[in-house]
Design an enzyme around this catalytic site. Sequence first.
Site, PDB file in Angstrom:
ATOM      1  CB  SER A  29      46.377  33.811  43.899  1.00 59.07           C
ATOM      2  OG  SER A  29      46.944  32.681  43.291  1.00 59.07           O
ATOM      3  CG  ASP A  40      50.983  27.571  36.766  1.00 60.03           C
ATOM      4  OD1 ASP A  40      52.110  27.565  36.232  1.00 60.03           O
ATOM      5  OD2 ASP A  40      50.721  28.211  37.792  1.00 60.03           O
ATOM      6  NE  ARG A  60      52.582  25.387  38.398  1.00 65.08           N
ATOM      7  CZ  ARG A  60      52.112  25.356  39.621  1.00 65.08           C
ATOM      8  NH1 ARG A  60      52.320  24.291  40.389  1.00 65.08           N
ATOM      9  NH2 ARG A  60      51.460  26.373  40.132  1.00 65.08           N
TER      10      ARG A  60
HETATM   11  N1  ARG Z   1      52.763  34.213  36.645  1.00 65.68           N
HETATM   12  C1  ARG Z   1      53.678  33.216  37.118  1.00 65.68           C
HETATM   13  C2  ARG Z   1      53.947  32.188  36.068  1.00 65.68           C
HETATM   14  O1  ARG Z   1      53.159  32.036  35.180  1.00 65.68           O
HETATM   15  C3  ARG Z   1      53.307  32.596  38.428  1.00 65.68           C
HETATM   16  C4  ARG Z   1      51.916  32.116  38.635  1.00 65.68           C
HETATM   17  C5  ARG Z   1      51.832  31.454  39.954  1.00 65.68           C
HETATM   18  N2  ARG Z   1      50.596  31.523  40.628  1.00 65.68           N
HETATM   19  C6  ARG Z   1      50.243  32.420  41.593  1.00 65.68           C
HETATM   20  N3  ARG Z   1      49.155  32.208  42.214  1.00 65.68           N
HETATM   21  N4  ARG Z   1      50.977  33.455  41.879  1.00 65.68           N
HETATM   22  O2  ARG Z   1      54.952  31.533  36.096  1.00 65.68           O
END
Ligand code: ARG
Length: 416
Positions: free
Chosen positions: A175, A124, A95
């Site tokens: 997702s 995120d 990110r």
């Molecule tokens: N929970 C993880 C994080 O906050 C990954 C989130 C990623 N998104 C998804 N759609 N799995 O780093």
Amino acid sequence: MARSKVVLAYSGGLDTSVAIPWLREEKGLDVVTVTVDVGQPVDLERVRAKALASGAVEAHVADARHEFADEFLRPALRANALYEGVYPLSTALARPLIARRLVQVAREVGADAVAHGCTGKGNDQVRFELSTQSLAPELDVIAPAREWTMNRDEEIAFAGRHGIAVEATRRSPYSTDENLWGRSVECGILEDPAVEPPEEVYAWTTAPTAAPEAPAYLTLRFQGGVPTALDGESLPFEELIARLNRLAGAHGVGRIDHLESRVVGIKSREVYECPAATVLLDAHRALEALVLPHDVLAFKRTVEQRYGELVYDGLWFAPLREALEAFVATTQPRVDGEVTVKLSKGRASVAGRRSPASLYQAGLATYSEGDRFRREKAEGFIYVWGLPSRTWASVAEPAPPVPSPAEPARLRVARP
Ligand code: ARG
């Protein structure tokens, strides 16, 4: 008069595609998209074409795999970065890189704002926005998916009205997010933490039970805490990671089932596949155990935990991250050598390690021929080391106060 511009982090998926006309119609902005390849399966040219077809005035794409490995994964590996002891932070580490690109392009094109497709419940959004605030406090941040009230069917209808191609793929209940350091999966049946993740959520790893019967061995060379060769072949870090993902994934290594504590306070259930990260973190820690003294290892563990939290919490572009990395850097010059890892039925285990800086001294450790340890010194050592314990134990415990039977302790009232 030219319209103001916004720079949108664009994946090519439904949400960020719909965000293009939404930003134009709802906010009156010209949309410039930015897509970076951090190791996810992406065809940058197709994504660029789709951004323009969806109404973007400019579409920037870039292969950032080297930059991601070099500037984000390298320090994370040296810091053995894990969140809550299990998650190698794959999504979290990408990110700040994406945010930095957004800011660069925003300055190039003279945009007043950046935008991202994150919802209001996840981590995120926090990472994109904190990174942007640190790098470019003058920029606004817009989060269309946090503002609009469309559900998925309404989004598809909105896309149709704006000539956006909705991929005719089977609608997945999950997702996902992918990059070199791992793949994450949430939603669907995974939202019940009592249920074992079904096999269909995995894409990078073979089921451990279906993995080859014969174990595989691989040898990693580390220099300064960073892997530089796999089985004797020198490789750029990003290429070494990509190969390890395939090798270890084929043996079912790297599945992680995490009951996770999000920044926004929500507990969530996320499944990760991180074959390369799992192998590299194990191998790196094994080499550190050989070359670093106990007190440095122990103190580094506390630094590592804090570092992992900072990365998770979106504080990459913050002074504490740099300060902790400076500490980690001083520990790494001797983390040189080779580690052999065995892959078997879902497990990666360190089978052997060697280093020119090894603190392991056969003459001190052995119980066989060639013992150099002066065991007669042990008695004096224990006499001094145990002195505080003996002193403590020799002082009589004070007797507990006895409440008087006529006036139970709980009723006693202090009188002036
Ligand atoms: N929970 C993880 C994080 O906050 C990954 C989130 C990623 N998104 C998804 N759609 N799995 O780093």
